[in-house]
Design a protein around this motif. Structure first.
Motif, PDB file in Angstrom:
ATOM      1  N   ILE A 118     -10.561  15.938 -24.323  1.00  0.00           N
ATOM      2  CA  ILE A 118      -9.967  14.633 -24.017  1.00  0.00           C
ATOM      3  C   ILE A 118      -8.601  14.667 -24.696  1.00  0.00           C
ATOM      4  O   ILE A 118      -8.503  14.849 -25.914  1.00  0.00           O
ATOM      5  N   LEU A 119      -7.563  14.528 -23.884  1.00  0.00           N
ATOM      6  CA  LEU A 119      -6.202  14.732 -24.374  1.00  0.00           C
ATOM      7  C   LEU A 119      -5.355  13.478 -24.205  1.00  0.00           C
ATOM      8  O   LEU A 119      -5.453  12.791 -23.186  1.00  0.00           O
ATOM      9  N   PRO A 120      -4.490  13.200 -25.175  1.00  0.00           N
ATOM     10  CA  PRO A 120      -3.552  12.095 -24.999  1.00  0.00           C
ATOM     11  C   PRO A 120      -2.517  12.449 -23.933  1.00  0.00           C
ATOM     12  O   PRO A 120      -2.199  13.625 -23.731  1.00  0.00           O
ATOM     13  N   GLU A 121      -2.038  11.443 -23.257  1.00  0.00           N
ATOM     14  CA  GLU A 121      -1.049  11.647 -22.199  1.00  0.00           C
ATOM     15  C   GLU A 121       0.347  11.876 -22.782  1.00  0.00           C
ATOM     16  O   GLU A 121       0.755  11.164 -23.693  1.00  0.00           O
ATOM     17  N   PRO A 122       1.074  12.853 -22.251  1.00  0.00           N
ATOM     18  CA  PRO A 122       2.461  13.034 -22.699  1.00  0.00           C
ATOM     19  C   PRO A 122       3.347  11.875 -22.222  1.00  0.00           C
ATOM     20  O   PRO A 122       3.093  11.284 -21.183  1.00  0.00           O
ATOM     21  N   THR A 123       4.348  11.569 -23.009  1.00  0.00           N
ATOM     22  CA  THR A 123       5.340  10.566 -22.628  1.00  0.00           C
ATOM     23  C   THR A 123       6.721  11.169 -22.867  1.00  0.00           C
ATOM     24  O   THR A 123       6.841  12.245 -23.450  1.00  0.00           O
ATOM     25  N   ILE A 124       7.743  10.468 -22.476  1.00  0.00           N
ATOM     26  CA  ILE A 124       9.101  10.948 -22.719  1.00  0.00           C
ATOM     27  C   ILE A 124       9.349  11.069 -24.218  1.00  0.00           C
ATOM     28  O   ILE A 124       9.943  12.027 -24.681  1.00  0.00           O
ATOM     29  N   ARG A 125       8.842  10.097 -24.995  1.00  0.00           N
ATOM     30  CA  ARG A 125       9.032  10.118 -26.444  1.00  0.00           C
ATOM     31  C   ARG A 125       8.106  11.102 -27.155  1.00  0.00           C
ATOM     32  O   ARG A 125       8.386  11.534 -28.256  1.00  0.00           O
ATOM     33  N   THR A 126       6.969  11.426 -26.532  1.00  0.00           N
ATOM     34  CA  THR A 126       5.995  12.338 -27.129  1.00  0.00           C
ATOM     35  C   THR A 126       5.577  13.375 -26.092  1.00  0.00           C
ATOM     36  O   THR A 126       4.517  13.271 -25.487  1.00  0.00           O
ATOM     37  N   PRO A 127       6.423  14.385 -25.858  1.00  0.00           N
ATOM     38  CA  PRO A 127       6.097  15.374 -24.815  1.00  0.00           C
ATOM     39  C   PRO A 127       4.935  16.295 -25.177  1.00  0.00           C
ATOM     40  O   PRO A 127       4.325  16.887 -24.299  1.00  0.00           O
ATOM     41  N   ARG A 128       4.626  16.406 -26.467  1.00  0.00           N
ATOM     42  CA  ARG A 128       3.489  17.230 -26.920  1.00  0.00           C
ATOM     43  C   ARG A 128       2.552  16.369 -27.770  1.00  0.00           C
ATOM     44  O   ARG A 128       2.428  16.557 -28.975  1.00  0.00           O
ATOM     45  N   PRO A 129       1.853  15.417 -27.135  1.00  0.00           N
ATOM     46  CA  PRO A 129       1.078  14.440 -27.901  1.00  0.00           C
ATOM     47  C   PRO A 129      -0.107  15.033 -28.649  1.00  0.00           C
ATOM     48  O   PRO A 129      -0.618  14.415 -29.579  1.00  0.00           O
ATOM     49  N   TRP A 130      -0.551  16.220 -28.280  1.00  0.00           N
ATOM     50  CA  TRP A 130      -1.683  16.836 -28.985  1.00  0.00           C
ATOM     51  C   TRP A 130      -1.324  17.206 -30.422  1.00  0.00           C
ATOM     52  O   TRP A 130      -2.197  17.408 -31.245  1.00  0.00           O
ATOM     53  N   LEU A 131      -0.039  17.271 -30.721  1.00  0.00           N
ATOM     54  CA  LEU A 131       0.372  17.555 -32.089  1.00  0.00           C
ATOM     55  C   LEU A 131       0.203  16.337 -32.993  1.00  0.00           C
ATOM     56  O   LEU A 131       0.228  16.455 -34.207  1.00  0.00           O
ATOM     57  N   ARG A 132       0.025  15.171 -32.382  1.00  0.00           N
ATOM     58  CA  ARG A 132      -0.248  13.948 -33.146  1.00  0.00           C
ATOM     59  C   ARG A 132      -1.760  13.729 -33.101  1.00  0.00           C
ATOM     60  O   ARG A 132      -2.309  13.292 -32.095  1.00  0.00           O
ATOM     61  N   LEU A 133      -2.410  14.056 -34.185  1.00  0.00           N
ATOM     62  CA  LEU A 133      -3.862  13.981 -34.243  1.00  0.00           C
ATOM     63  C   LEU A 133      -4.316  12.572 -34.615  1.00  0.00           C
ATOM     64  O   LEU A 133      -3.523  11.742 -35.047  1.00  0.00           O
TER      65      LEU A 133
END
Length: 165
Positions: A119-134
């Motif tokens: 289950i992965l967070p969706e990327p956004t313009i401000r957070t293109p790699r959201p998986w790095l934010r745990l």
């Protein structure tokens, strides 16, 4: 100009293994592979039902939900929290903090393999790699507490008067 290729979640996860190339090869073949808890994240193992209610409370309270792995066959979820964050959850009932170096059988991110799914967070313009934010261990702790005490808020209304099953 920076021409470096952005880090994918698959490469980030594979980097935890002793042989990242072997992990990526297995995923390319549509198989699961072993990643290792430790150097980049701590892993918290939670029963699947509690994990689902916990995710609902995190969402309801407006907290970020980072990547977590689900396995229906084992009725278990594994949540990734920042390194060192597992210590703050070690005394919480109904969960287990995996020790560093513990193997985790995982599919390629975005694939359902071996009864497992990220289950992965969706990327956004401000957070293109959201998986790095745990997921915040403090928010996870609070949500697990709420989920263990009560049912999550529901959007489903009660049946109309006179309704029969």
């Amino acid at each position: 100009m920076n021409t470096a290729r952005p880090l994918s979640m698959a490469h980030w996860l594979a980097a935890s293994a002793p042989r990242p190339d072997a992990v990526l090869d297995l995923w390319a073949q549509g198989r699961t592979a072993t990643v290792v808890t430790g150097p980049y994240w701590d892993t918290v193992e939670i029963p699947l039902g509690l994990s689902s209610r916990t995710a609902t409370f995190l969402t309801y309270r407006g907290h970020h939900i980072g990547p977590h792995l689900l396995c229906g066959a084992e009725r278990t979820a594994w949540w990734l929290v920042p390194t060192g964050g597992g210590q703050t959850l070690a005394d919480v009932g109904q969960l287990r903090v995996l020790p560093p170096g513990c193997p985790i059988i995982a599919p390629r991110p975005g694939a359902y393999t071996g009864n497992r799914l990220w289950i992965l967070p969706e990327p956004t313009i401000r957070t293109p790699r959201p998986w790095l934010r745990l997921t915040s261990p403090q928010a996870l702790r609070a949500a697990i507490g709420e989920a263990g005490r009560s049912r999550p808020p529901s959007r489903v209304s009660a049946p109309a008067a006179g309704w029969r099953s």
